[in-house]
Design a protein around this motif. Structure first.
Motif: not given
Length: 661
Positions: A478-479, A358-363
């Protein structure tokens, strides 16, 4: 008059029987060609193909292959027919001298064509009916489709094949009648010994051939995966084929003329006969040699591509789908709580979650200029080569994902490229600059594939969440609204259990806040396997077709040269050459002549592999060492098979020449 007309069919039968050494190979290759055509058409016309699940890729590939097959077969069967009529012209001229009218010769040739048509169609359809189901099951197996499917015979496919070969036969008969009708009996008598006219402006054509070949090689060697790659590929193929024809028809003659002018080399017994004999052959048979070279290259490239894709299928699928299951949420989530929940659902359904991540990101979409990333502009719209995406994440999220304990100072960053290395010591996001503390060579999100430039993206690890928000704003993102959390894994278990796990997962999270969707990629993976299985099927067939084309050209070339040289070697023997000297000369000439197309084909293949590797990267076949291994193996096997075929076809030449005196 009636008795004459009734004799013509019998004469046609006798002609085919007496000219068996030239007719039987033509019948054999025609049966093979029409058998292949018939089987492709049967598969396409089979209703079951359109009702099987996930058969769309196989249908598209077989349709393309069927269309290309028709394009290849017409000129090839026309080409092999030219060997037949050349061998027959002396006989037809004799008939004319003995009093047979041209119209009777034409009727006799019509009966010959009709009989050949009947023999070829009977053989092709019988073989097709016997083996089509086996080949159909092979396609289903390779494409990963249900192999217990029923196979029906389509009358339309039989009709299509009959009509297609009727067109080919009619075309060949028309050309033959025109050639025989326009020629006088004396011309027909000498036509079988008449070669192609020597081309004019040999020096200019040689230079042009070298330039075309060099241009094609340059395109192959300098190719890169951009919007022009497919246009450059077809242009390179066209240039290499054209350059090959020019060099074999003019460059070879220019080389032999050069050797002939070197008196110390030329006026030696073995070189004198060899160069003279080759010069005589090159004038007449350079087109055959260039065809052998081109078909040899096509055989090797087809088999290399097919074998590489088949052996790289698991690797390709792994790049497209690192894991088979994914749940997506908007914004930051409690990843530990979701993991506990998913494992509980999996355990309930008898499923094990393998390779959980699992991971969190902004593309963000970006345009890359060296070490600078900037927002895409209108003028960048069609410059796909420099358009990328970056997944921005903070250090805490990265450490949770990797189970690592990395540290970053303000203004530092980590970077991971799924394709070729980043290679710079800094990252520039508009006006914000970060020093690259370390370029990561591996990441759990996706494995690194340096040649996967077409699908390359970057992971940038920044010190804090504030850094991520600030950098995202540079690209108009917008992150807070674009941040996503992905939970991925490979659910292991029975297919029904995995289906139940997926369904319960969707039901469990459907009402959750910020739930964005659940993806199961197993069906997509099956589609890819079906597509690559269909490619393997097409590759096997086309490799066999090109090889048969190559063999039949070699065989007819040897027959033609054998009959032409029979009288020449008889004269040499009468003026004092020993039988051993004649045998030595024959071996040297044939070896040199057949070595030229082999050397050309191997060179074309090795140079072309640079472009093939680039093209294969477009479908994420990026295992270059494996492809190079396939290339080496295929080239060696082809050289061995070519040598065996050379010896077998040369035996026919020897048998013909031995009949001298």
């Amino acid at each position: 008059m009636k008795s004459k007309m009734s004799l013509l069919p019998q004469m046609a039968v006798n002609n085919i029987r007496k000219n068996g050494s030239t007719y039987f190979p033509y019948i054999g290759v025609s049966v093979f060609a029409m058998f292949t055509y018939f089987v492709f058409d049967l598969i396409l016309k089979n209703d079951i193909m359109h009702s099987l699940p996930k058969a769309a890729y196989a249908i598209v590939l077989v349709t393309i292959g069927f269309g290309l097959l028709g394009v290849i077969m017409v000129p090839f069967l026309y080409y092999t027919n030219s060997f037949l009529i050349k061998r027959r012209k002396k006989e037809l001229g004799l008939y004319s001298i003995l009093g047979m009218e041209k119209k009777h010769i034409g009727i006799m040739m019509f009966w010959e064509s009709l009989m050949l048509y009947g023999i070829v169609m009977t053989g092709a359809i019988v073989l097709g009916l016997l083996f089509s189901k086996l080949i159909f099951l092979l396609l289903l197996n390779l494409a990963g489709l249900p192999v217990e499917a029923d196979f029906s015979i389509s009358p339309r496919a039989i009709l299509d094949t009959l009509v297609f070969y009727a067109f080919v036969t009619g075309l060949n008969l028309f050309v033959n009648l025109v050639q025989v009708g326009k020629a006088r009996p004396v011309e027909l008598m000498s036509e079988s010994k008449k070669g192609e006219k020597e081309p004019k402006h040999i020096g200019l054509m040689t230079v042009l051939g070298l330039l075309l070949l060099g241009w094609g090689y340059y395109l192959a060697i300098s190719s890169s995966l951009d919007s022009m790659i497919f246009m450059n590929f077809f242009l390179a193929v066209f240039l290499v084929i054209l350059g090959t024809y020019f060099l074999f028809t003019s460059g070879s003659i220019a080389l032999l003329r050069f050797l002939k002018k070197r008196k110390k080399y030329y006026y030696r017994a073995d070189n004198f006969v060899t160069v003279s004999g080759m010069l005589y052959r090159m004038k007449k048979n350079a087109a055959s040699l260039s065809n052998i070279c081109v078909f040899g290259t096509m055989v090797m490239i087809t088999v290399i591509c097919t074998l590489s894709v088949w052996m790289c299928t698991d690797s390709i699928i792994g790049l497209f789908y690192p894991r088979t299951f994914k749940v997506t949420f908007l914004g930051k989530q409690d990843e530990t709580a979701f993991q506990t929940e998913l494992e509980s659902i999996a355990d309930k359904n008898g499923v094990v979650l393998d390779d959980y991540l699992s991971y969190c990101y902004v593309k963000v979409p970006v345009y890359k200029e060296n070490h600078l990333f900037r927002a895409c502009r209108e003028e960048d719209k069609y410059d796909y080569a420099n358009q990328y995406s970056i997944k921005l994440t903070d250090l805490d999220a990265y450490n949770r994902m990797e189970g690592a304990d990395m540290t970053l100072e303000p203004g530092e960053a980590l970077v991971f490229a799924t394709g070729s290395d980043w290679g710079y010591d800094k990252l520039l996001f508009g006006e914000y600059e970060y020093r690259v503390k370390e370029e990561l060579m591996q990441c759990k999100v996706q494995r690194k594939a340096p040649r996967d430039e077409f699908n390359c993206w970057y992971l940038a690890v920044l010190p804090t969440e504030e850094d991520v928000n600030r950098v995202a704003e540079v690209f108009g993102v917008n992150a807070a609204e674009s941040r996503v959390t992905e939970i991925t894994a490979n659910p292991m278990g029975e297919s029904e259990a995995v289906d139940a796990f997926r369904q319960e997962t969707e039901e469990r999270f459907m009402g959750s806040e910020n739930y964005a969707g659940c993806m199961d990629y197993r069906e997509d993976i099956q589609d890819l396997e079906g597509m690559y299985g269909g490619l393997l099927f097409i590759g096997i067939f086309y490799g066999a077709i090109f090889l048969v084309c190559l063999l039949i050209i070699m065989y007819y070339k040897q027959i033609t040269e054998g009959f032409e040289d029979q009288k020449n070697f008889e004269i040499m023997q009468k003026v004092g050459m020993s039988d051993e000297e004649i045998r030595k000369t024959i071996r040297k000439q044939i070896l040199l002549v057949f070595a030229l197309p082999l050397a050309g084909a191997l060179l074309h293949t090795l140079v072309g592999m640079k472009m093939v590797i680039v093209l294969m990267a477009a479908i994420r076949c990026v295992e270059v060492p494996l492809m190079l291994g396939c290339t080496t193996a295929v080239c060696v096997v082809f050289a061995v098979l070519y040598s065996i075929c050379y010896k077998r076809t040369s035996a026919t030449y020897y048998r013909i020449v031995k009949q001298m005196g």
